[in-house]
Design a protein around this motif. Structure first.
Motif, PDB file in Angstrom:
ATOM      1  N   LEU A 177       0.826  -1.300   0.033  1.00 14.66           N
ATOM      2  CA  LEU A 177       0.147   0.128   0.070  1.00 14.66           C
ATOM      3  C   LEU A 177       0.958   1.142  -0.107  1.00 14.66           C
ATOM      4  N   ASP A 178       0.300   2.341  -0.496  1.00 22.50           N
ATOM      5  CA  ASP A 178       0.824   3.435  -0.425  1.00 22.50           C
ATOM      6  C   ASP A 178       0.663   3.785   1.089  1.00 22.50           C
ATOM      7  N   LEU A 179       1.232   5.004   1.646  1.00 18.96           N
ATOM      8  CA  LEU A 179       1.128   5.233   3.077  1.00 18.96           C
ATOM      9  C   LEU A 179      -0.266   5.617   3.194  1.00 18.96           C
ATOM     10  N   ALA A 180      -0.847   5.144   4.625  1.00 18.01           N
ATOM     11  CA  ALA A 180      -2.261   5.276   4.910  1.00 18.01           C
ATOM     12  C   ALA A 180      -2.113   6.185   6.159  1.00 18.01           C
ATOM     13  N   PRO A 181      -3.191   7.024   6.389  1.00 18.38           N
ATOM     14  CA  PRO A 181      -3.391   7.573   7.878  1.00 18.38           C
ATOM     15  C   PRO A 181      -3.253   6.533   8.687  1.00 18.38           C
ATOM     16  N   GLU A 182      -2.459   6.921  10.029  1.00 25.62           N
ATOM     17  CA  GLU A 182      -2.320   6.175  11.145  1.00 25.62           C
ATOM     18  C   GLU A 182      -2.910   6.620  12.228  1.00 25.62           C
ATOM     19  N   THR A 183      -3.442   5.830  13.076  1.00 19.70           N
ATOM     20  CA  THR A 183      -3.891   6.202  14.367  1.00 19.70           C
ATOM     21  C   THR A 183      -3.128   5.582  15.613  1.00 19.70           C
ATOM     22  N   ALA A 184      -2.540   6.347  16.198  1.00 19.12           N
ATOM     23  CA  ALA A 184      -1.754   5.895  17.317  1.00 19.12           C
ATOM     24  C   ALA A 184      -2.362   5.311  18.328  1.00 19.12           C
ATOM     25  N   VAL A 185      -1.961   4.190  19.036  1.00 19.64           N
ATOM     26  CA  VAL A 185      -2.665   3.489  20.103  1.00 19.64           C
ATOM     27  C   VAL A 185      -1.941   3.695  21.470  1.00 19.64           C
TER      28      VAL A 185
END
Length: 171
Positions: free
Chosen positions: A40-48
């Protein structure tokens, strides 16, 4: 293991291994092509919050929340800012007996290629800056060294990573 035989030889009966090659911090790594589901191209990340640094974020992959692991953390490599070449390699890896989708950060993805078992060797016990138990083997190809990581050992060892991955996939 007989002399000259690597764990990669044993696992694949001496047959050529199809791998996806990618870069991390200037080093070339390879994953067995059979575990790769998508690049995948970079995707939005959500920090845990409170997650282990190895899997400190999640991404949306086709409507599913999957953990995003960073092999740089496992190999104590310096983290770097993403570039236009950065990708996420989605793999299926068995954790606690369950097939689990996990994203792996990569600085650049190269190609699917073949590694000849005659070109592989075990990681040396001294002189390597990484934990040798995190490496299934080293392959030589066109004068370069390709590191084949032991994903099972990395996920088992990196502290809370395994539990975080399983917990996220059960939701």
């Amino acid at each position: 293991m007989s002399k000259g035989e690597t764990s990669m030889d044993q696992a694949h009966g001496g047959e050529a291994l199809q791998v996806l090659t990618f870069d991390l911090h200037g080093e070339t790594f390879a994953l067995e092509a059979g575990v790769v589901r998508e690049v995948l191209d970079l995707a939005p990340e959500t920090a845990v919050p409170g997650a282990a640094p190895f899997v400190a974020a999640v991404i949306n992959f086709r409507g599913r929340v999957i953990p995003l692991a960073d092999l740089r953390v496992a190999f104590d490599l310096e983290r770097s800012a993403p570039t236009a070449d950065s990708r996420i390699v989605v793999i299926e890896h068995e954790l606690d007996g369950e097939p689990t989708l996990v994203g792996l950060r990569a600085d650049k993805v190269h190609e699917v290629t073949t590694i000849d078992p005659a070109e592989t060797e075990e990681a040396p016990r001294v002189g390597l800056r990484w934990r040798t138990d995190f490496i299934r083997g080293l392959a030589r190809r066109r004068g370069d060294v390709i590191v084949v990581p032991d994903l099972h050992q990395i996920f088992e060892t990196r502290g809370g990573a395994r539990g975080a991955v399983v917990h996220l996939n059960q939701s």
